[in-house]
Enzyme design. Structure first.
Site, PDB file in Angstrom:
ATOM      1  N   SER A   5      -1.568   7.211   3.689  1.00 22.22           N
ATOM      2  CA  SER A   5      -0.535   6.220   3.433  1.00 22.22           C
ATOM      3  C   SER A   5      -0.480   5.778   1.971  1.00 22.22           C
ATOM      4  CB  SER A   5      -0.762   4.980   4.310  1.00 22.22           C
ATOM      5  OG  SER A   5      -1.996   4.362   3.966  1.00 22.22           O
TER       6      SER A   5
ATOM      7  N   LYS B 244      -2.296   0.035  -4.820  1.00 24.47           N
ATOM      8  CA  LYS B 244      -1.543   0.156  -3.574  1.00 24.47           C
ATOM      9  C   LYS B 244      -1.041  -1.226  -3.170  1.00 24.47           C
ATOM     10  CE  LYS B 244      -2.062   2.185   1.074  1.00 24.47           C
ATOM     11  NZ  LYS B 244      -3.034   2.751   2.030  1.00 24.47           N
TER      12      LYS B 244
ATOM     13  N   SER C 220      -6.198   7.774   4.429  1.00 23.33           N
ATOM     14  CA  SER C 220      -5.071   7.378   3.579  1.00 23.33           C
ATOM     15  C   SER C 220      -5.301   7.498   2.080  1.00 23.33           C
ATOM     16  CB  SER C 220      -4.637   5.947   3.904  1.00 23.33           C
ATOM     17  OG  SER C 220      -3.941   5.933   5.119  1.00 23.33           O
TER      18      SER C 220
END
Lengths: 466, 475
Positions: free
Chosen positions: A141, A66, A165
């Site tokens: 996310s 990420k 997330s």
């Protein structure tokens, strides 16, 4: 492609082939899962592995990270325009661990800007699409990491989970995602959204690979004062046996707004575990209904302070003209942050202001204590809690962008876990209207071994995996 | 007199002390010894505030601040918390400063100070720990500089903030307080005050009927007194013209010796303090006794001991203990020279005076030289005048006492040589001799001066006096 498939293919062909094929997938893909690809370095590393061999638990295994995890020499943007061009001079703790165990970093994945979102629609680089339906969101996310695993063949990926997330996109994309106990994985190098809530967590196609990745990234790091020395060997916990597991089913998590299909699939999952010898009881976590409000106040307050450092002075976005300090940094922030980030910074600033601190932030901390007590009490009587991860399957891109509150409500089942700091895993438990959904298994602090074993057993019996 | 008691002056100080003797900064491993280094060479992701970097508390810094708090007679809090103080400024790389708010390390102490009307206790409100911001560097004066440069070497240095209650009643008293505080810090060996930025002060001052004015950025002991004097005159002038003093923050310009307005009450920051989530609450209870046991003898206790042990005057003891190295110097000398009173007088009155005159400190004078000088004095080998001359020579030209005595011929001369000089002087000055015999005592001083001149000051004045009187009476 899971880890053992990747290994087999590397043996049959070469690591370079494995990595090359992934880049082919990614470059052809419409998912928009990546912000930055580290193609040159990854191929170089793959060829080195082919030539010299490699050591470590993840030798030669490609991984996606990420874009809020600092990587030395690879641009790290957090999905924001304000960090465009920022190349960290250091590796996050987890990245050091991955490199030490021989993993090959293939790129940085798309995400909600500064991890503020549930759908990866707030990214400056555009939304990530769901591999099962390109018109739908991948969740957020950490949407890019989940989509890369579910739709582009990347064996493993890391995300971060502040209020769901990791688990939300795992659920929406039909893969496994784990949020570790707060303190199990060092946050050193994770660009903070809400420090007191978040953890870096693994994604994979199956529970075994999640456990393998957790083995590598968990463990004490003196550079993170909230890090704890509580690591186990998680892969060794994976037995096909839940006969000793007492399951609690908190009724508050099956409340209003939960899709009927989701509810049914999760109950079916619980039934499978029951058939395997687990026992189950209905329980109650009475303060759950205050969790969402408390979560957003704490997260936004911390975020308003965390994001203060982005002033364009030392790194990141720079505008052509230089005015005096206040004008320049105001303009850079006005131009560099997206709407949702601005909304959360403003709300957080307000919540911390003189005269409101007690009313909002302090009160939220008190709620947090109550929520934590709920979990501690419940997990005295039972070993794990099972709930739906998300109230519904992936929604349409753009469906909720005009109504931030509706989007915040989607986190209703995931945020209490971050408030309590306990670990939780989302495993695929079926499909609703052809879209994957996840079942959330929550455990005691640092009891990752048991939730992994429960998830593993379920995965073996349910036959659902990616 | 620029102020008087009836002005109702109330002063409180916030003193920032940089722990520049530690091995690392407050939250990272960077070296604090940057004072002679190139800009931005003592930095890392943590003190640059790079995204993702996390603070780790320096244990030694906490030990040091507890030492300071104990020395200031404070109560150590059972549990202490760090807070974020949020504000935007280019010298603050994270957009907040890690500081303390509720639950500081220590509260409620006091220091004894020579104040208006004798010894007074100044109360300490709190002692807390925080990180130093970076340093802004300007080309020329800040007002005309076209840009600011930022040096992050200072960023993240450990700072102790000592906050007093508003107990100080004059700029002089504020200065005295700082001297006493500096003295204690010196004894604790926690900072080197010769380094740039080692001590910085914010002062709060109000006059009867006026609001509180905060003066920021005072970076010297003298500056505190000057800034406060400036404020008193400024505020009295405004009051005289009927202008009401309203609360504001002012900036002290050290070069010009004036304060200028920074912001009014309405423009005050809301710092939005909240607990730093990247650090955990700190309990220090189990360490306090051990740290208390490691405290050195503090200035006040040492002064009392000197008076008791060496039977020197309280005044001398105070002068000598006001500097750690001076006190050590005294004890070294006193252990070799069997007359502490003599040592104290020569060190506190003569040597200290000569050092001050030259702007030197005690390190400029090796104790063994003082021991030799005092031993020669004790055995009457040199005169007091010669002793002063030797001290001056060492400070101005260098050298060691025996060699200087030899080179300058300072050994005291024998009584028979003095006697012949006396005889000569009596013979050469009949008028003065007559005056003395007529009862004019001053004449004796004149004759003594003549003898000393003939002997180049090396005669013992007591012997000269004795011989002169004998001769004058018997002839």
């Amino acid at each position: 492609m899971n880890v053992s498939e990747a290994r087999k293919r590397a043996e049959d062909e070469s690591t370079e082939e494995v990595v090359m094929s992934l880049f082919d997938n990614i470059e052809k893909s419409e998912l928009n899962a990546f912000i930055t690809l580290a193609k040159e370095n990854a191929l170089k590393e793959a060829r080195r592995v082919d030539r010299d061999g490699a050591k470590g638990a993840l030798r030669g295994i490609p991984i996606a990270l990420k874009d809020c995890i600092s990587t030395k020499g690879i641009e790290t943007t957090c999905g924001s325009k304000i960090l465009k061009g920022y190349v960290p001079p250091y590796d996050a703790h987890v990245v050091e661990r991955l490199r030490a165990e021989g993993a090959i970093i293939i790129g940085k994945t798309n995400m909600d800007e500064f991890a503020m979102g549930t759908s990866t629609e707030t990214s400056h680089f555009g939304p990530v699409k769901n591999p099962y339906d390109l018109s739908r969101v991948a969740g957020g996310s950490s949407g890019g990491s989940a989509a890369a695993v579910a739709g582009e063949g990347v064996p493993i990926a890391l995300g971060s989970d502040t209020g769901g997330s990791v688990r939300c996109p795992a659920s929406f994309c039909g893969i496994v995602g784990l949020k570790p106990t707060y303190g199990l994985v060092s946050r050193y190098g994770l660009i903070a959204y809400a420090n007191s809530l978040e953890q870096i967590g693994p994604f994979a196609c199956n529970v075994e690979d999640v456990a393998l990745l957790l083995d590598v990234i968990a463990g004490y790091d003196p550079r993170d004062s909230t890090s704890m020395d509580k690591k186990c060997e998680y892969t060794k916990e994976l037995r096909d046996d839940v006969s000793d597991v007492k399951i609690g089913v908190p009724k508050e998590f099956f409340g209003e707004g939960i899709d009927e299909g989701v509810e049914k699939a999760v109950w079916d999952g619980i039934k499978i575990l029951e058939d395997m010898g687990a026992s189950y009881t209905d329980i109650s976590l009475p303060h759950t209904r205050y969790s969402l409000a408390a979560y957003y106040i704490i997260a936004m307050s911390e975020a308003s302070s965390n994001l203060a450092r982005f002033d364009g002075l030392r790194y990141g976005l720079r505008l052509e003209k230089d005015e005096d300090w206040h004008t320049t940094f105001s303009e850079i922030r006005a131009c560099g942050f997206g709407e949702e980030v601005k909304r959360r910074v403003l709300l957080g600033t307000y919540a911390l202001s003189a005269g409101y601190y007690g009313k909002y932030y302090l009160k939220a901390l008190k709620v947090r204590t109550l929520v934590k007590r709920d979990f501690d009490a419940a997990l005295k009587d039972v070993d794990v809690l099972i709930t739906p991860t998300m109230p519904f399957p992936a929604f349409k891109i753009g469906e909720k962008t005009d109504d931030p509150l509706a989007l915040y409500l989607a986190d209703v089942n995931t945020v209490p876990i971050n408030l309590a700091g306990v670990p939780s895993i989302s495993v695929p438990c079926g499909f609703v209207r052809d879209l994957p959904i996840g079942m959330q298994i929550i455990g005691r602090h640092f009891d990752e071994g048991r939730i992994l074993r429960t998830a593993y057993t379920f995965e073996q019996r349910s036959g659902v995996s990616c | 007199m620029k102020y008087k008691e009836s002005d109702g002056i109330v002063i409180g100080l916030e003193v920032h002390v940089q722990l520049n003797k530690l091995n690392s900064k407050l939250f990272c491993g960077c070296s604090p010894r940057y004072h002679d280094a190139e800009p931005n060479t003592h930095t890392c992701p943590v003190c640059l505030g790079l995204p993702g970097a996390l603070p780790v508390l320096n244990e030694d810094a906490i030990v040091n601040i507890i030492k300071v708090a104990l020395a200031l007679n404070c109560k150590i809090e059972k549990q202490t918390l760090f807070y974020r103080k949020n504000y935007y400024y280019p010298d603050l790389p994270k957009g907040f400063q890690i500081s303390q708010y509720d639950y500081p390390i220590a509260i409620g102490g006091k220091i004894k100070v020579n104040g208006m009307g004798g010894e007074r206790h100044i109360r300490i409100k709190r002692v807390h720990m925080e990180e130093d911001p970076a340093r802004l560097v300007h080309k020329g004066p800040i007002e005309s500089s076209r840009y600011s440069l930022i040096d992050y070497n200072r960023s993240g240095m450990a700072l102790i903030e000592v906050v007093t209650e508003p107990d100080l009643r004059s700029p002089k008293e504020a200065r005295e307080f700082l001297n006493a505080l500096r003295n204690i810090l010196e004894y604790l060996d926690v900072f080197d005050d010769s380094l740039d930025g080692a001590l910085r002060v914010d002062a709060n001052i109000s006059l009867a009927g006026g609001a509180r004015i905060e003066v920021k950025n005072i970076s010297s002991y003298k500056g505190v007194e000057k800034a406060l004097l400036f404020e008193i005159v400024r505020q009295k002038n405004l009051a005289r013209r009927g202008i009401k003093i309203t609360q504001e923050t002012r900036h002290y310009d050290e070069k010009r010796g004036v304060t200028t307005s920074l912001r009014t009450k309405e423009e005050e920051h809301d710092y939005r303090y909240f607990p730093e989530p990247d650090l955990v609450p700190l309990g220090v209870c189990n360490r306090i006794d051990e740290i208390r046991g490691s405290l050195p003898e503090l200035p006040d206790i040492r002064r009392q001991r000197f008076v008791q042990q060496y039977e020197i005057s309280d005044y001398h003891a105070k002068v000598i203990t006001s500097e750690l190295r001076l006190a050590d110097f005294f004890e070294t000398v006193a252990s070799e020279v069997d007359n502490p009173l003599l040592s104290a007088t020569w060190i506190a009155d003569v040597l200290k005076g000569e050092l001050n005159y030259r702007g030197l400190d005690i390190t400029a004078f090796p104790p063994k030289h003082m021991i030799q000088i005092l031993q020669m004095l004790r055995s009457k080998k040199i005169t007091e005048k010669s002793a002063v001359q030797i001290i001056r020579t060492i400070l101005d030209e260098g050298g060691a006492p025996p060699e200087i005595v030899k080179r300058k011929g300072l050994l005291k001369i024998e009584e028979n040589i003095i006697a012949s000089a006396v005889a000569e002087v009596i013979k050469e000055n009949p008028a003065a001799v007559q005056d003395f015999r007529n009862g004019k005592n001053e004449a004796l001083h004149f004759l003594m001066g003549q003898v000393m001149k003939k002997t180049h000051g090396r005669a013992d004045p007591n012997i000269v006096n004795k011989l002169l009187r004998e001769k004058l009476q018997c002839t």
